[in-house]
Design a protein around this motif. Structure first.
Motif, PDB file in Angstrom:
ATOM      1  N   THR A  99       0.839  -1.197   0.000  1.00 39.00           N
ATOM      2  CA  THR A  99       0.000   0.000   0.000  1.00 39.00           C
ATOM      3  C   THR A  99       0.876   1.250   0.000  1.00 39.00           C
ATOM      4  N   THR A 100       0.438   2.286  -0.712  1.00 39.05           N
ATOM      5  CA  THR A 100       1.161   3.561  -0.721  1.00 39.05           C
ATOM      6  C   THR A 100       0.243   4.664  -0.193  1.00 39.05           C
ATOM      7  N   GLY A 101       0.810   5.856  -0.019  1.00 36.98           N
ATOM      8  CA  GLY A 101       0.019   7.002   0.412  1.00 36.98           C
ATOM      9  C   GLY A 101      -0.007   7.223   1.911  1.00 36.98           C
ATOM     10  N   PRO A 123       7.664   0.761  -1.429  1.00 39.01           N
ATOM     11  CA  PRO A 123       6.805   1.539  -2.317  1.00 39.01           C
ATOM     12  C   PRO A 123       6.502   0.823  -3.622  1.00 39.01           C
ATOM     13  N   ASN A 124       7.333  -0.143  -3.983  1.00 35.24           N
ATOM     14  CA  ASN A 124       7.104  -0.904  -5.208  1.00 35.24           C
ATOM     15  C   ASN A 124       7.726  -2.282  -5.048  1.00 35.24           C
ATOM     16  N   MET A 125       6.939  -3.321  -5.296  1.00 36.80           N
ATOM     17  CA  MET A 125       7.392  -4.696  -5.100  1.00 36.80           C
ATOM     18  C   MET A 125       8.042  -5.300  -6.343  1.00 36.80           C
ATOM     19  N   ALA A 126       7.946  -4.626  -7.486  1.00 42.18           N
ATOM     20  CA  ALA A 126       8.467  -5.194  -8.727  1.00 42.18           C
ATOM     21  C   ALA A 126       9.988  -5.306  -8.679  1.00 42.18           C
ATOM     22  N   VAL A 127      10.495  -6.440  -9.093  1.00 42.78           N
ATOM     23  CA  VAL A 127      11.938  -6.658  -9.090  1.00 42.78           C
ATOM     24  C   VAL A 127      12.636  -5.642  -9.994  1.00 42.78           C
ATOM     25  N   GLY A 128      12.054  -5.374 -11.165  1.00 41.51           N
ATOM     26  CA  GLY A 128      12.663  -4.432 -12.100  1.00 41.51           C
ATOM     27  C   GLY A 128      12.771  -3.034 -11.531  1.00 41.51           C
ATOM     28  N   ALA A 154       3.350   8.126 -14.452  1.00 41.10           N
ATOM     29  CA  ALA A 154       2.002   8.045 -15.008  1.00 41.10           C
ATOM     30  C   ALA A 154       1.308   6.803 -14.489  1.00 41.10           C
ATOM     31  N   HIS A 155       0.037   6.959 -14.090  1.00 36.09           N
ATOM     32  CA  HIS A 155      -0.764   5.839 -13.600  1.00 36.09           C
ATOM     33  C   HIS A 155      -2.204   5.981 -14.085  1.00 36.09           C
ATOM     34  N   HIS A 156      -2.965   4.951 -13.849  1.00 36.85           N
ATOM     35  CA  HIS A 156      -4.374   4.885 -14.254  1.00 36.85           C
ATOM     36  C   HIS A 156      -5.228   5.916 -13.514  1.00 36.85           C
ATOM     37  N   ARG A 157      -6.401   6.141 -14.030  1.00 37.34           N
ATOM     38  CA  ARG A 157      -7.279   7.194 -13.513  1.00 37.34           C
ATOM     39  C   ARG A 157      -7.785   6.919 -12.089  1.00 37.34           C
ATOM     40  N   HIS A 158      -7.693   5.660 -11.631  1.00 38.84           N
ATOM     41  CA  HIS A 158      -8.235   5.315 -10.310  1.00 38.84           C
ATOM     42  C   HIS A 158      -7.233   5.520  -9.172  1.00 38.84           C
ATOM     43  N   LYS A 159      -5.981   5.794  -9.492  1.00 35.14           N
ATOM     44  CA  LYS A 159      -4.985   5.954  -8.424  1.00 35.14           C
ATOM     45  C   LYS A 159      -5.287   7.223  -7.638  1.00 35.14           C
ATOM     46  N   VAL A 160      -5.261   7.118  -6.302  1.00 35.27           N
ATOM     47  CA  VAL A 160      -5.743   8.224  -5.469  1.00 35.27           C
ATOM     48  C   VAL A 160      -4.627   9.054  -4.844  1.00 35.27           C
ATOM     49  N   ASP A 161      -3.357   8.611  -4.913  1.00 31.80           N
ATOM     50  CA  ASP A 161      -2.277   9.393  -4.325  1.00 31.80           C
ATOM     51  C   ASP A 161      -1.305   9.844  -5.408  1.00 31.80           C
TER      52      ASP A 161
END
Length: 267
Positions: A99-101, A123-128, A154-161
């Motif tokens: 979770t972020t924010g 803040p980010n779980m992706a290995v890359g 850039a993120h999708h329209r639903h991201k709240v933070d």
């Protein structure tokens, strides 16, 4: 030994992706699935969306989920995650927080809980993305003078933070490498007559739209050249796979606050 994993926000986009990853991993099994009390999916099998039956129903009881599980993976909202964190401490179980924010108080509460249970908070779980964090540290030290630094996400329209937790962490990595205090040198968006750009500034720009999963670029802009380090996610699966690595990493760990750099052995 198979790791028993509970998933918070089980009917959401990220929750379902984590469940898919669990189903494909022989080292893990889905032991519990949580969602909000007003979710229309309460009582349904957690893997029904994948055309399978797991025997694990989506439920609301956090204590019951921890009783059945070794670890909870949580990609929800700060207020929900902090409630789950309290339950994890009460149960003496591990938790992976994607979770972020969180505000400063929320982060302090996570750090306090990590004194009694093992926690992976990143803040980010992706290995890359975590490989990019390491590259940014190296690049910032090399390009310490004569380069202006901008972070674009850039993120999708639903991201709240905003900016994203990943963008902020990228800024922190760069600032630490340059011995700067991000709280003093960051600027979050520009408008109107801003004057010339201060040399020490680290700028952030945010885009929200459509179904963009997550794009992050750190730009080092010099005279006559520009270096850009970019990560683009085309699906949420990298985050899900990274969170499973984190859950497996916590097996048998002592209480403590860990992040993906620890999980990947990059310390």
């Amino acid at each position: 030994m198979t790791r028993k994993i509970a998933v918070a926000g089980a009917s959401g986009r990220m929750g379902r992706m984590i469940i898919e990853a669990i189903l494909a991993d022989q080292n893990c099994c889905l032991s519990a699935a949580l969602d909000r009390a007003d979710s229309p999916f309460i009582g349904r099998d957690a893997t029904d969306f994948a055309g399978q039956l797991s025997g694990v129903a989506i439920a609301t009881s956090v204590p019951d989920a921890f009783a059945a599980s070794d670890c909870l993976i949580d990609f929800t909202r700060p207020e929900a995650t902090l409630a789950h964190l309290d339950a994890a401490v009460a149960a003496g179980k591990a938790i992976v927080i994607g979770t972020t924010g969180f505000d400063a108080a929320g982060k302090a509460k996570i750090a306090e809980a990590a004194k009694t249970i093992p926690v992976v908070f990143a803040p980010n779980m992706a290995v890359g993305v975590n490989a990019v964090f390491r590259l940014l540290d190296v690049a910032a030290r090399i390009l310490a003078s004569g380069y202006d630094i901008e972070v674009i996400e850039a993120h999708h329209r639903h991201k709240v933070d905003a900016p994203s937790g990943t963008a902020l962490r990228m800024g922190e990595v760069v600032a630490q490498a340059l011995n700067r205090d991000l709280s003093e040198c960051a600027v979050y968006g520009r408008e109107g007559y801003t004057g010339e750009r201060p040399e020490q500034q680290i700028g952030f720009a945010t885009v929200r739209g459509g179904d963009i999963v997550g794009d992050h670029t750190v730009m080092f802009a010099g005279l006559g050249e520009r270096i850009e380090i970019t990560h683009k996610a085309s699906s949420r699966m990298p985050y899900a796979l990274g969170s499973l690595r984190a859950a497996l990493f916590l097996d048998g760990r002592s209480p403590g606050l860990y992040d993906m750099q620890d999980v990947l052995g990059l310390r």
